[in-house]
Structure formats: structure tokens, C-alpha cells
Design a protein around this motif. Structure first.
Motif, PDB file in Angstrom:
ATOM      1  N   CYS A 322      45.464  37.687  36.914  1.00  0.00           N
ATOM      2  CA  CYS A 322      45.797  36.549  37.780  1.00  0.00           C
ATOM      3  C   CYS A 322      47.286  36.479  38.130  1.00  0.00           C
ATOM      4  CB  CYS A 322      45.387  35.236  37.117  1.00  0.00           C
ATOM      5  SG  CYS A 322      43.601  35.041  36.885  1.00  0.00           S
ATOM      6  N   HIS A 323      48.140  36.804  37.151  1.00  0.00           N
ATOM      7  CA  HIS A 323      49.583  36.657  37.381  1.00  0.00           C
ATOM      8  C   HIS A 323      50.237  37.988  37.753  1.00  0.00           C
ATOM      9  CE1 HIS A 323      49.527  32.488  36.003  1.00  0.00           C
ATOM     10  NE2 HIS A 323      48.719  32.888  35.033  1.00  0.00           N
ATOM     11  N   PHE A 324      49.494  39.088  37.627  1.00  0.00           N
ATOM     12  CA  PHE A 324      49.889  40.411  38.091  1.00  0.00           C
ATOM     13  C   PHE A 324      51.102  40.967  37.337  1.00  0.00           C
ATOM     14  CE2 PHE A 324      48.204  38.277  42.078  1.00  0.00           C
ATOM     15  CZ  PHE A 324      46.900  38.688  41.846  1.00  0.00           C
ATOM     16  N   VAL A 325      51.348  42.240  37.545  1.00  0.00           N
ATOM     17  CA  VAL A 325      52.457  42.897  36.860  1.00  0.00           C
ATOM     18  C   VAL A 325      53.807  42.397  37.366  1.00  0.00           C
ATOM     19  CG1 VAL A 325      51.156  44.978  36.328  1.00  0.00           C
ATOM     20  CG2 VAL A 325      52.407  44.840  38.502  1.00  0.00           C
ATOM     21  N   THR A 326      53.799  41.774  38.521  1.00  0.00           N
ATOM     22  CA  THR A 326      55.040  41.235  39.092  1.00  0.00           C
ATOM     23  C   THR A 326      55.439  39.899  38.476  1.00  0.00           C
ATOM     24  OG1 THR A 326      53.831  40.042  40.817  1.00  0.00           O
ATOM     25  CG2 THR A 326      54.533  42.311  41.313  1.00  0.00           C
ATOM     26  N   GLY A 327      54.487  39.224  37.800  1.00  0.00           N
ATOM     27  CA  GLY A 327      54.742  37.885  37.291  1.00  0.00           C
ATOM     28  C   GLY A 327      54.805  36.836  38.381  1.00  0.00           C
ATOM     29  N   LYS A 328      54.390  37.208  39.604  1.00  0.00           N
ATOM     30  CA  LYS A 328      54.493  36.305  40.747  1.00  0.00           C
ATOM     31  C   LYS A 328      53.203  35.557  41.053  1.00  0.00           C
ATOM     32  CE  LYS A 328      58.782  37.161  41.890  1.00  0.00           C
ATOM     33  NZ  LYS A 328      59.805  36.111  41.734  1.00  0.00           N
ATOM     34  N   GLY A 329      52.102  35.936  40.400  1.00  0.00           N
ATOM     35  CA  GLY A 329      50.852  35.253  40.665  1.00  0.00           C
ATOM     36  C   GLY A 329      50.414  35.396  42.115  1.00  0.00           C
ATOM     37  N   ALA A 330      49.617  34.431  42.587  1.00  0.00           N
ATOM     38  CA  ALA A 330      49.145  34.421  43.975  1.00  0.00           C
ATOM     39  C   ALA A 330      49.550  33.094  44.599  1.00  0.00           C
ATOM     40  CB  ALA A 330      47.628  34.602  44.027  1.00  0.00           C
ATOM     41  N   PRO A 331      50.294  33.099  45.711  1.00  0.00           N
ATOM     42  CA  PRO A 331      50.786  31.862  46.311  1.00  0.00           C
ATOM     43  C   PRO A 331      49.690  30.831  46.542  1.00  0.00           C
ATOM     44  CG  PRO A 331      51.768  33.754  47.402  1.00  0.00           C
ATOM     45  CD  PRO A 331      50.707  34.288  46.472  1.00  0.00           C
ATOM     46  N   GLY A 332      49.910  29.622  46.027  1.00  0.00           N
ATOM     47  CA  GLY A 332      48.963  28.539  46.218  1.00  0.00           C
ATOM     48  C   GLY A 332      47.733  28.611  45.339  1.00  0.00           C
ATOM     49  N   ILE A 333      47.635  29.661  44.521  1.00  0.00           N
ATOM     50  CA  ILE A 333      46.447  29.820  43.667  1.00  0.00           C
ATOM     51  C   ILE A 333      46.861  29.953  42.206  1.00  0.00           C
ATOM     52  CG2 ILE A 333      44.371  31.181  43.232  1.00  0.00           C
ATOM     53  CD1 ILE A 333      44.514  32.133  46.142  1.00  0.00           C
TER      54      ILE A 333
END
Length: 416
Positions: A322-333
Motif C-alpha cells: 500500500c505504501h510502496f517502496v517509495t514511502g509515498k503511498g497512493a494520493p488520496g488513498i
């Protein structure tokens, strides 16, 4: 005779118009008062699931003990049905009941003191004529000595409250001052987001003091500063208050109730005014300088999935989807973890609680879907949670102290 009949008919007609006009005025006041009650978030504290609106009985945990909210419906025996408008105003603005006893400041009367006379009148009309009476009798608040001595609140009020009305900010726009009025009075944002003194008092009650909205602590959660919100645009502030989420964050903790019962019901104009005011305050530096190289190094290591620490492995297994390897997650989700306030908080309890218990976004008119993060209390032991939280607090561009398994154990004890 005809003239007399005509005069009587005219008098009846005028009387009927007067009654209709009064009814229309009252209906408008009830509607206005209902909206103001949303601004004041009265529902959140005075309504318990399964019972009538405003019937009270919510258990409010405080450092002094458990305080139960009261029945504020117009029931004449168990509610406020016998209150005059002045008595209602004294209770809301001063924390003083008709019998002279004092409320505890779990009721945010130090902030409500700034509510205007016109808004107070509309609130009174709404609670007396727009709310359904309830005979529910909430539990009595029974604190241990000396806190059980309510008369002592007289001195607390003298030392820590003010009867000064709301003061518009000189030179600020009408929109900023509308936001200031909502935040400083009905919104009572300072009751959570302003640091507290030794007497459990808000250290500041308005924007004239730099400590106002500078952050605090609530039930062992670090409460972030609202001054300036440098990482958020005005629209992102509006989105968060309206839906409980934006492109960077998602609501958690006590704020979920605020979104659900209060800010998601506000008009677009009032939300924009609040956002304008918070940005106007300024004075809140970013968490830290964004370290691009450190962020890229974390992302590259998680992507390669080689030589991972236990904390990194736990992240890939439990959080990466859900938060991905970038640590950025998904905007608005799914919210960002990189530079998130809850992640970098001095006290990690909020992050630990979220990992253990999960979180769920509220369903609002503008965002009806309910997104939930599962809790990992049963899946991960204290040491694993500590290592996972430590990685999150030190990965990407984050730079917060490590978490210990003892800290996790303390938070686990609070789970219901």
C-alpha cells in the motif's frame, strides 16, 4: 359595521403574517444553530452510538480520570430544557451551570467564550426547539479527591480563561478573520493543538501568541502544529478537513471524529477560510530538509530486496503493498510515510498504535468510500513492531529516534 368587519379582517391578516414571519425566522435560526453545532463539534462528545443525538454519556479519558458528557437535549428532567438563554450561555462560555456548579474543561468553554452573541442565540434556539428531547441519564462524573471538588474550578477559570470576545486580526482579509473566528471559538482547535501548562491549561487562546496551535499531546499521541502547515497547500487542508484524506495524509486518532461529525459538514467557504487562516499564521518550519539521496537510497534498497534489515523486511511483507517502496503511498488513498507528521513525532505512540490497531477513514459526503488499514497486533510481537516502526521513522527522508519494544508494550496495553 362593514368598516369594523374590515378592520378585524385586516388585524387577523396582519397577525397571521406576523405568526408566519416568526415561524420562518425561528426555522432559519434552528437551521443556523444546527450548522453552528457542527462547527462546535457538539455531536462528537455528547452523542453515543445507539442512543439519541446529544443524550450524553460519552466517557472522556483525562489525566484527572474519566469524565462523562452530559445530556444536552431539551429534556426538562435530565437535559437542559429548563435553561434560560443566559444560563445556556453561561454553561457554554463560562463552564458554569444554573446551580452554580462548575464544568471541567473537557468542555472547551475557554475557547467557546469567543462565540458571538448572535451565534449563541441561534445555538440556544436550535437546542431548545430543533433537538429531540431524551430522558437518557448519563453516568455521573466522579473524580477522585481533590479533583472532585468542582468549586476549585472557580480559581482555575480565574487563572486560565478569558471573557474577552473574539478579536479580528488587524490588516487580515475577511476570509482569514472568518477562519480565525471558527478556529479560535466554535472549532476549539486549540484545545488539542495548543500545548498545555502545568495546570492543564491551554498556554494560548488566540493567534496573538506564537504558542497557539503550536502542537501538543493528547492521550499519548503527539498532536501536530497547525501553524502554517508548510507541506500542505490550502486545497490539501480543505480536502483533509472535508474528507479525512488528501494527497499526503489520512486521518487517524481523535481527529477522525472531528472529520466525521464536524468539518465534513462545513461549507466550502468556511473550510477555505480555515485553510487561509492556518496558512496566514505561518511560523511552522518543515519537519526537516528533504534528503533526496537518503530517500532514493531507501527506495533502491527496498526495490532490490537484498541485505534487508528485519525492519525493512517487515515493511516489505506488511506495508509495501500500500505504501510502496517509495514511502509515498497512493494520493488520496494510502497516506505518505516519508516526512509524515505521525511518523516523525517525538512520541512514537501514535505510529505504534496505528501499526497495532490499524486505522479507518470516515465516510463523508465528498468521500463516501471507507478505506481501512488492518491492525497487526496479532501478527507482530512487540520486538517486531519496534523494528518496523524504527525503520519507518528512519527510512527515506525521515530522521526520528528509534522505537523500543517497551514502548510498544505500553501502547499495546491501551488497546481495547
Amino acid at each position: 359595521m362593514k368598516l369594523k368587519s374590515l378592520l378585524i379582517a385586516n388585524a387577523v391578516l396582519v397577525g397571521s403574517f406576523a405568526v408566519q414571519a416568526h415561524a420562518e425566522d425561528e426555522a432559519q435560526l434552528i437551521k443556523q444553530g444546527e450548522y453552528l453545532s457542527r462547527l462546535g463539534d457538539c455531536m462528537a462528545c455528547h452523542t453515543v452510538s445507539g442512543k439519541g443525538d446529544y443524550a450524553g454519556g460519552l466517557a472522556i479519558e483525562s489525566n484527572l480520570g474519566t469524565i462523562y458528557s452530559t445530556n444536552i437535549t431539551p429534556d426538562k428532567e435530565h437535559g437542559i430544557g429548563n435553561y434560560s438563554e443566559q444560563q445556556f450561555s453561561d454553561a457554554v462560555r463560562k463552564g458554569v451551570l444554573p446551580n452554580g456548579s462548575r464544568l471541567y474543561p473537557a468542555m472547551p468553554y475557554p475557547d467557546y467564550a469567543k462565540i458571538s452573541d448572535a451565534d449563541m442565540h441561534a445555538l440556544y434556539v436550535y437546542f431548545m426547539k430543533g433537538v429531540k428531547p431524551s430522558s437518557e441519564q448519563p453516568p455521573e462524573t466522579d473524580l477522585s479527591f481533590p479533583f472532585s471538588q468542582r468549586w476549585g474550578m472557580r480559581f482555575w477559570n480565574w487563572a486560565f480563561t478569558s471573557d474577552k470576545p473574539f478579536q479580528p486580526i488587524g490588516g487580515a482579509s475577511e476570509e482569514v478573520n472568518r477562519g480565525a473566528y471558527i478556529v479560535e471559538s466554535l472549532g476549539h482547535c486549540g484545545s488539542c493543538h495548543t500545548p498545555r501548562g502545568l495546570g492543564m491549561n491551554e498556554k494560548a487562546l488566540d493567534s496573538g501568541d506564537d504558542q497557539f496551535l503550536a502542537g501538543g499531546s493528547l492521550n499519548n499521541w503527539d498532536v501536530p502544529s497547525l501553524r502554517g502547515l508548510p507541506r500542505w497547500s490550502e486545497q490539501e487542508i480543505v480536502d483533509y478537513l472535508q474528507t479525512g484524506r488528501n494527497d499526503k495524509a489520512a486521518v487517524g486518532g481523535e481527529m477522525k471524529s472531528v472529520i466525521e461529525h464536524s468539518s465534513s459538514h462545513m461549507t466550502d467557504a468556511d473550510l477555505k477560510a480555515i485553510a487561509s487562516y492556518l496558512k496566514f499564521l505561518g511560523g511552522n518550519p518543515a519537519l526537516q530538509a528533504y534528503d533526496v539521496k537518503k530517500q532514493q537510497a531507501t527506495e533502491a534498497k527496498l526495490t532490490a530486496a537484498k541485505g534487508l534489515s528485519e525492519g525493512e523486511r517487515l515493511y516489505i511483507d506488511n506495508c509495501g503493498a500500500c505504501h510502496f517502496v517509495t514511502g509515498k503511498g497512493a494520493p488520496g488513498i494510502f497516506p505518505e510515510l516519508d516526512q509524515a507528521t505521525i511518523v516523525n513525532a517525538k512520541d512514537p505512540s501514535g505510529l505504534i498504535h496505528t501499526i497495532l490497531a490499524g486505522a479507518q477513514q470516515p465516510s463523508t459526503e465528498k468521500a463516501p468510500s471507507t478505506l481501512a488499514m488492518p491492525g497487526f497486533a496479532k501478527r507482530l510481537d512487540d520486538d517486531q513492531v519496534a523494528k518496523l516502526a524504527t525503520f519507518i521513522r528512519q527510512g527515506w527522508s525521515n530522521n526520528a529516534p528509534a522505537v523500543t519494544k517497551d514502548q510498544v508494550a505500553e501502547v499495546r496495553k491501551t488497546l481495547k
